[in-house]
Design a protein around this motif. Structure first.
Motif, PDB file in Angstrom:
ATOM      1  N   ARG A 297      28.051  45.674  50.617  1.00  0.00           N
ATOM      2  CA  ARG A 297      26.587  45.571  50.727  1.00  0.00           C
ATOM      3  C   ARG A 297      25.837  46.272  49.601  1.00  0.00           C
ATOM      4  O   ARG A 297      24.729  45.870  49.262  1.00  0.00           O
ATOM      5  CB  ARG A 297      26.120  46.103  52.076  1.00  0.00           C
ATOM      6  CG  ARG A 297      26.418  47.566  52.342  1.00  0.00           C
ATOM      7  CD  ARG A 297      25.754  47.983  53.647  1.00  0.00           C
ATOM      8  NE  ARG A 297      26.143  49.307  54.103  1.00  0.00           N
ATOM      9  CZ  ARG A 297      25.495  49.986  55.035  1.00  0.00           C
ATOM     10  NH1 ARG A 297      24.407  49.464  55.596  1.00  0.00           N
ATOM     11  NH2 ARG A 297      25.914  51.171  55.419  1.00  0.00           N
ATOM     12  N   THR A 298      26.388  47.312  48.996  1.00  0.00           N
ATOM     13  CA  THR A 298      25.696  47.992  47.902  1.00  0.00           C
ATOM     14  C   THR A 298      26.472  47.915  46.591  1.00  0.00           C
ATOM     15  O   THR A 298      26.117  48.587  45.615  1.00  0.00           O
ATOM     16  CB  THR A 298      25.462  49.480  48.250  1.00  0.00           C
ATOM     17  OG1 THR A 298      26.721  50.113  48.519  1.00  0.00           O
ATOM     18  CG2 THR A 298      24.551  49.617  49.455  1.00  0.00           C
ATOM     19  N   ALA A 299      27.510  47.111  46.551  1.00  0.00           N
ATOM     20  CA  ALA A 299      28.356  47.018  45.355  1.00  0.00           C
ATOM     21  C   ALA A 299      27.623  46.311  44.224  1.00  0.00           C
ATOM     22  O   ALA A 299      26.944  45.310  44.442  1.00  0.00           O
ATOM     23  CB  ALA A 299      29.644  46.275  45.681  1.00  0.00           C
ATOM     24  N   GLY A 300      27.773  46.829  43.011  1.00  0.00           N
ATOM     25  CA  GLY A 300      27.191  46.158  41.863  1.00  0.00           C
ATOM     26  C   GLY A 300      27.948  44.898  41.499  1.00  0.00           C
ATOM     27  O   GLY A 300      27.407  43.999  40.867  1.00  0.00           O
ATOM     28  N   ASN A 301      29.213  44.846  41.902  1.00  0.00           N
ATOM     29  CA  ASN A 301      30.059  43.692  41.615  1.00  0.00           C
ATOM     30  C   ASN A 301      30.779  43.302  42.900  1.00  0.00           C
ATOM     31  O   ASN A 301      31.983  43.561  43.069  1.00  0.00           O
ATOM     32  CB  ASN A 301      31.067  44.049  40.520  1.00  0.00           C
ATOM     33  CG  ASN A 301      31.665  42.823  39.869  1.00  0.00           C
ATOM     34  OD1 ASN A 301      31.672  41.753  40.463  1.00  0.00           O
ATOM     35  ND2 ASN A 301      32.168  42.982  38.656  1.00  0.00           N
ATOM     36  N   PRO A 302      30.075  42.699  43.861  1.00  0.00           N
ATOM     37  CA  PRO A 302      30.631  42.490  45.202  1.00  0.00           C
ATOM     38  C   PRO A 302      31.870  41.590  45.241  1.00  0.00           C
ATOM     39  O   PRO A 302      32.735  41.791  46.092  1.00  0.00           O
ATOM     40  CB  PRO A 302      29.472  41.852  45.971  1.00  0.00           C
ATOM     41  CG  PRO A 302      28.610  41.231  44.924  1.00  0.00           C
ATOM     42  CD  PRO A 302      28.712  42.145  43.744  1.00  0.00           C
ATOM     43  N   LEU A 303      31.979  40.629  44.339  1.00  0.00           N
ATOM     44  CA  LEU A 303      33.134  39.739  44.374  1.00  0.00           C
ATOM     45  C   LEU A 303      34.401  40.481  43.974  1.00  0.00           C
ATOM     46  O   LEU A 303      35.467  40.261  44.570  1.00  0.00           O
ATOM     47  CB  LEU A 303      32.911  38.536  43.447  1.00  0.00           C
ATOM     48  CG  LEU A 303      31.642  37.708  43.664  1.00  0.00           C
ATOM     49  CD1 LEU A 303      31.740  36.381  42.913  1.00  0.00           C
ATOM     50  CD2 LEU A 303      31.363  37.465  45.131  1.00  0.00           C
ATOM     51  N   VAL A 304      34.301  41.357  42.998  1.00  0.00           N
ATOM     52  CA  VAL A 304      35.462  42.153  42.586  1.00  0.00           C
ATOM     53  C   VAL A 304      35.852  43.121  43.696  1.00  0.00           C
ATOM     54  O   VAL A 304      37.038  43.289  44.009  1.00  0.00           O
ATOM     55  CB  VAL A 304      35.155  42.909  41.284  1.00  0.00           C
ATOM     56  CG1 VAL A 304      36.290  43.865  40.932  1.00  0.00           C
ATOM     57  CG2 VAL A 304      34.928  41.926  40.145  1.00  0.00           C
ATOM     58  N   VAL A 305      34.876  43.756  44.335  1.00  0.00           N
ATOM     59  CA  VAL A 305      35.147  44.656  45.459  1.00  0.00           C
ATOM     60  C   VAL A 305      35.817  43.895  46.594  1.00  0.00           C
ATOM     61  O   VAL A 305      36.757  44.388  47.225  1.00  0.00           O
ATOM     62  CB  VAL A 305      33.841  45.313  45.947  1.00  0.00           C
ATOM     63  CG1 VAL A 305      34.075  46.071  47.252  1.00  0.00           C
ATOM     64  CG2 VAL A 305      33.288  46.249  44.885  1.00  0.00           C
ATOM     65  N   ALA A 306      35.365  42.679  46.851  1.00  0.00           N
ATOM     66  CA  ALA A 306      35.948  41.866  47.919  1.00  0.00           C
ATOM     67  C   ALA A 306      37.412  41.538  47.642  1.00  0.00           C
ATOM     68  O   ALA A 306      38.219  41.447  48.572  1.00  0.00           O
ATOM     69  CB  ALA A 306      35.151  40.576  48.083  1.00  0.00           C
TER      70      ALA A 306
END
Length: 497
Positions: A297-306
Motif C-alpha cells: 500500500r505504501t511501496a514506491g514500486n508495488p509490483l516489485v514488492v509483490a
C-alpha cells in the motif's frame, strides 16, 4: 443565407486582426496565419492512436495506484476503481462522438467552445493544460528515482536525468509526429508486455485471504476488513482509482493529425479503454493477492514488492523493475505530445500568446514543445515533489472531465440535428454519469491533498485573469474551433430571422 454564414466564418474581427502583433491584417491574411500554424495531417492511424491512448496511462499501472489501498483498503480502492473506470468509459464514449463532430487539435477546448462559449472553452482548455504540463514534470521525477534506484549511469542526483529526458524526447517530437507516435507505440508495447508477464508471475502466488489484511480502524464509519478506513475511504481512493485510466481522454488531441479521424478516433478510444481496463484488473488483483494489500500500500514500486516479498531480487522482479522505467518513459513521452497540442490549439485561437502555435518545417509546434518542457524541467529540478505535481494534474483533469461531459450534454440538447458520424451509446445519460462522477472525483482531491488543490486553483485564477483582461478580446476567428462555434451562432441567428 449561405453567403451570410460564409462571411461570418471568413471575416477576421478587429480583435483578431493582428495575429503577429504587427498591425491590421486583411481578411486574406487569415490563410497565411493558419499556414504558419499547420500540423502534419494523416500521420496517425487507429493503431498509433490506440498506442497513444495506452501510453498516456501505462505508467500508472506500475506505481501510484497502490496508495489508494492506504486511503481506503482493498475494498475501498476496488470500488473507487470501478466507479472511476465507469467515469472514464462514459467520458470516452462521449468524446468519441464529439471528436467526430470537430476533429481538430483543440480536443476538449474545441468541444466546450462550441457548447459553452469562449469562457467554457478557456476553462476546459486551461484545465487540460494544467494536467498535461504538470503530469510530465511529475513523471520525470519518478524516472529519475527509478534510474537512481537501479544504479544506472552511476548518478547520485536526478536533475541530469530530468534534463536528458526533456531534451531527448522533445527532440523526437520535433523530428515529426509520425516518428514520435511510432516510438511511443514500441515503448508502450514493452511496458504492456511486462505487465502481462508480471500478472502471470504474481498470480502463481495469489492468496485471496491476503487481500483484506490492512488493519481496521474501528473509529471509521462503516469500517470492516474490506473497508478498513470506512465508507469515506472509498471516496478518498477516487484519485488513485483514476491512475489506471488518467490521460486516455487525451487521444482526441491527435485528431488533426489522424488518418480518417471520423472512423479511427472512436475505434482507438474504445480499444484503448478496453486494454486499460484489462490491465487495471490484472495488475490490481495480482499485486495485492501476491503479498497482501498491507505490503504494497505504501511501496514506491508495488509490483516489485509483490514479486519479492521479504526475499531478494529475482530475475522476474528485475525485469519488471526495468519495464517500469519503460512505462514511465511511454507516459512521459506521450503526455508531452498531448500538452503541446492543447497549447498549440489554444494559442492558434488567441486564448494564449499566438507565437506559441508557430510550427516548424516539419509541422511541429516547436515553441509549444520547448516552453512547457522548460517549465516542466524547472519544476522537477526545483521541487522534486512528483506526488504533489501529480495531484495538481489530477485536480485539473477532473475539472476538464466535468466540463467535457457537460459539453456533450449541452450539444445534444441544443443542437440535436448536428451531424454526428458516431453517436454515444446511451446518449445524454452516459455523459451525465461521467459528469456526476467527475464532480465527485474533483471533491475527492481535497481529501487527498488540499494544498495541491489550492495551488491548482491559484494557477487557474491567474490564467482566468489573463483571459478576462486580455485574450478574450483578441481571439482569432479563423481558427478551426472558433469557426465551428461561429457557424453555430450564425445558423442560430438565421433561424431567428
Amino acid at each position: 443565407m449561405a453567403d451570410d454564414i460564409e462571411a461570418r466564418l471568413t471575416a477576421v474581427p478587429p480583435a483578431a486582426k493582428s495575429p503577429e502583433g504587427g498591425g491590421d491584417q486583411a481578411d486574406h491574411h487569415a490563410d497565411d496565419y493558419l499556414e504558419r500554424r499547420t500540423l502534419r495531417r494523416g500521420s496517425a492511424g487507429w493503431l498509433l492512436l490506440t498506442g497513444l491512448g495506452v501510453a498516456y496511462v501505462v505508467s500508472g499501472d506500475f506505481s501510484g495506484w497502490n496508495v489508494g489501498l492506504d486511503k481506503g483498503g482493498f475494498g475501498g480502492l476496488a470500488i473507487a476503481t470501478v466507479l472511476m473506470g465507469a467515469m472514464y468509459a462514459c467520458l470516452v464514449f462521449s468524446l468519441a462522438e464529439l471528436s467526430t463532430i470537430l476533429p481538430t487539435a483543440g480536443g476538449g477546448y474545441g468541444f466546450a467552445r462550441r457548447a459553452l462559449g469562449p469562457w467554457g472553452g478557456f476553462l476546459t482548455g486551461t484545465a487540460i493544460l494544467i494536467e498535461y504540463i504538470l503530469a510530465p514534470a511529475a513523471i520525470v521525477i519518478f524516472i529519475g528515482d527509478y534510474v537512481e534506484s537501479l544504479g544506472l549511469f552511476g548518478l547520485t542526483s536526478s536533475w541530469p536525468v530530468y534534463l536528458g529526458c526533456f531534451v531527448v524526447f522533445i527532440g523526437v517530437h520535433l523530428w515529426g509526429v509520425g516518428e514520435a507516435l511510432r516510438f511511443s507505440l514500441v515503448v508502450t508495447a514493452i511496458a504492456v508486455a511486462a505487465l502481462l508477464v508480471f500478472a502471470v508471475g504474481a498470480l502463481t502466488g495469489f492468496d485471496a485471504g491476503s487481500l483484506d489484511d490492512i488493519p481496521v480502524d474501528p473509529t471509521a464509519f462503516g469500517s470492516n476488513s474490506w473497508l478498513p478506513l470506512g465508507v469515506l475511504g472509498i471516496w478518498a481512493a477516487f484519485p488513485f482509482g483514476m491512475w489506471f485510466f488518467l490521460g486516455v481522454e487525451g487521444v482526441p488531441l491527435a485528431a488533426e493529425e489522424a488518418k480518417d479521424p471520423v472512423r479511427s478516433m472512436p475505434k482507438a478510444l474504445a480499444i484503448s479503454m478496453g486494454i486499460l481496463a484489462l490491465l487495471a484488473l490484472l495488475t490490481f488483483f495480482a499485486a495485492t493477492g501476491a503479498q497482501g494489500a498491507d505490503a504494497v500500500r505504501t511501496a514506491g514500486n508495488p509490483l516489485v514488492v509483490a514479486l519479492e516479498g521479504d526475499g531478494g531480487p529475482t530475475a522476474l522482479s528485475r525485469f519488471v523493475n526495468y519495464a517500469g522505467l519503460a512505462g514511465l518513459v511511454a507516459s512521459f513521452f506521450s503526455l508531452i505530445y498531448a500538452g503541446s497540442r492543447q497549447l498549440f490549439a489554444l494559442s492558434r485561437a488567441g486564448y494564449l500568446p499566438r507565437f506559441l502555435s508557430l510550427t516548424s518545417k516539419r509541422k511541429a509546434p516547436y515553441l509549444g514543445l520547448v516552453i512547457p518542457g522548460a517549465i516542466g524541467f524547472a519544476l522537477a529540478a526545483a521541487t522534486g515533489n512528483g506526488a504533489r505535481m501529480l495531484n495538481i494534474a489530477v485536480f485539473g483533469a477532473t475539472i476538464s472531465y466535468a466540463l467535457m461531459a457537460l459539453s456533450h450534454i449541452a450539444l445534444r440538447r441544443r443542437e440535436p440535428n448536428l451531424e454526428r458520424p458516431y453517436r454515444t451509446p446511451g446518449g445524454i445519460l452516459t455523459s451525465a454519469v461521467a459528469f456526476v462522477l467527475a464532480l465527485s472525483a474533483l471533491v475527492a482531491t481535497f481529501l487527498v491533498d488540499k494544498d495541491a488543490a489550492f495551488i491548482a486553483l491559484a494557477v487557474y485564477a491567474v490564467a482566468l485573469a489573463y483571459f478576462a483582461i486580455y485574450s478574450r478580446h483578441h481571439l482569432v476567428a479563423s481558427a478551426p474551433e472558433e469557426e465551428f462555434a461561429a457557424l453555430a451562432e450564425a445558423e442560430a441567428e438565421l433561424s431567428r430571422d
